[in-house]
Design an enzyme around this catalytic site. Structure first.
Site, mmCIF file in Angstrom:
data_model
loop_
_atom_site.group_PDB
_atom_site.id
_atom_site.type_symbol
_atom_site.label_atom_id
_atom_site.label_comp_id
_atom_site.label_asym_id
_atom_site.label_seq_id
_atom_site.Cartn_x
_atom_site.Cartn_y
_atom_site.Cartn_z
ATOM 1 N N ASP A 15 21.943 43.708 27.000
ATOM 2 C CA ASP A 15 21.231 43.731 28.281
ATOM 3 C C ASP A 15 19.739 43.579 27.991
ATOM 4 O OD1 ASP A 15 20.625 44.010 30.924
ATOM 5 O OD2 ASP A 15 21.066 46.155 31.057
ATOM 6 N N ASP A 109 20.702 37.879 32.343
ATOM 7 C CA ASP A 109 20.118 38.759 31.336
ATOM 8 C C ASP A 109 21.097 39.718 30.677
ATOM 9 O OD1 ASP A 109 20.494 40.209 33.636
ATOM 10 O OD2 ASP A 109 18.657 41.372 33.433
ATOM 11 N N GLU A 110 22.396 39.557 30.882
ATOM 12 C CA GLU A 110 23.334 40.442 30.197
ATOM 13 C C GLU A 110 24.668 39.748 29.974
ATOM 14 O OE1 GLU A 110 24.963 43.885 32.232
ATOM 15 O OE2 GLU A 110 24.203 43.135 34.147
#
Length: 362
Positions: A15, A109-110
């Protein structure tokens, strides 16, 4: 109580730390070390992301910009640059794929990674996770937090335990103890409304949740009760799905203050359309149907949908359709606490690929 199923997978959840805001601070040295909000302005709008400096003041994503400015008078508002965030996300994904093809992105983003079998023949998932963090830093100049465990639920839980720039390993012998000590609102998959209902039932921690039978949880929460029953015991058999075939792609936001004015609603819809379009680009998908979800102040809700013969994928197209749906048959007559956009009737440009997993000692 022992874990019912033996852990056989090595899962990493990565993350990025305050992703949008961190990109802005990276690209503009004047913003470093300062409270930054991406999206909105002092007068109107909504915060899309907040730097850690801003979070100390209670500023967070989906917060009305006016409230954010009140909480942090020195807050700096920055216009989102979604094309830049998407480009950085592609760089990060290239790092992931250098270690395994079993990568399941959750957003820009993860992502989950299954490294049970990996491209560098490394038996330690912890070493791989630390290498990935270092590679991301080297390639993008950004920090990421990583969690490692034997299932997806625990890996995601681990990545949240030591942010920013953190690393946490949850081993099989510690998993149940950690889960038992969690407060209910810390469980991934249990939102505010569900957490409040659980607390009213006397379920405050993971240990409390574990005392309830599967039948009781299903009776009170529906089919998802089975998931709650299992995660309270640190069980999660979901596989990392590198090319998950999704029937819909969507995004929604609950607002701290109910919306009553059309410009405020449209501004939120525009941001949601951007998010959905980015997800579609990542998945190489087009759509023919747009659905707008509206939840009112009293928790009643309705949905409005429209299907087209031709395909679309751009944020502008999605926003234009969503805007008309919001106005048709009329603007919401009551204060709105949540808006959402989803696209469906999806067409993908890639073929689904199957991964496989080997059992290796943790």
């Amino acid at each position: 109580m022992p874990v019912l199923n033996p852990p056989i997978r090595k899962i990493i959840h990565v993350d990025m730390d305050a992703f949008f805001a961190s990109v802005e601070q990276r690209d503009n040295p004047d913003l470093r070390g300062k409270p930054v909000a991406v999206g909105g302005s002092r007068d109107r709008g909504v915060v899309a992301a907040a730097s850690y400096e801003a979070r100390r003041y209670g500023v967070h994503s989906a917060l009305a910009s006016k409230i954010a400015a009140q909480r942090c008078p020195q807050l700096i508002f920055v216009k989102p640059r979604f094309e830049v965030y998407s480009a950085v996300s592609r760089q990060i994904r290239e790092v992931f794929f250098s270690y395994t093809d079993l990568v399941e992105p959750l957003s820009l983003d993860e992502a989950y990674l299954d490294v049970t079998e990996n491209k560098i023949c490394m038996p330690s998932a912890s070493i791989i996770a630390k290498e990935i963090k270092a590679r991301i830093k080297e390639v993008t100049g950004l920090t990421a937090s990583a969690g490692v465990s034997y299932n997806k639920f625990l890996a995601k839980l681990a990545s949240d335990m030591d942010k920013p720039n953190g690393f946490t390993l949850i081993t099989p012998d510690k998993a149940e103890e950690i889960v038992a000590g969690l407060t209910i609102e810390k469980f991934h998959g249990i939102g505010k409304v569900t957490a409040a209902k659980m607390q009213s039932m006397g379920i405050v921690t993971g240990a409390d949740l574990r005392q309830r039978s599967e039948e009781e949880l299903i009776r009170n929460f529906g089919k998802v009760g089975r998931y709650y029953f299992r995660i309270s015991r640190a069980l999660d058999d979901r596989e990392v799905q590198p090319h998950r075939i999704r029937k819909s792609i969507g995004s929604e936001r609950t607002f701290d203050m109910d919306l009553t004015e059309e410009p405020d609603m449209l501004e939120r819809l525009e941001y949601l359309a951007e998010e959905v379009a980015l997800d579609m680009a990542r998945l190489k998908a087009t759509a023919k149907t747009v659905t707008v979800k509206i939840k009112y102040f009293d928790f009643t809700q309705n949905t409005r949908s429209k299907t087209y013969l031709s395909e679309f994928s751009s944020a502008d197209a999605i926003y234009t359709i969503a805007r008309e749906l919001l106005r048709t048959p009329q603007l919401p007559a009551y204060p709105v606490r949540l808006l959402g956009i989803a696209v469906s009737s999806l067409l993908y440009q890639h073929d689904k690929q199957e991964g496989y997993q080997l059992t290796i000692e943790f």
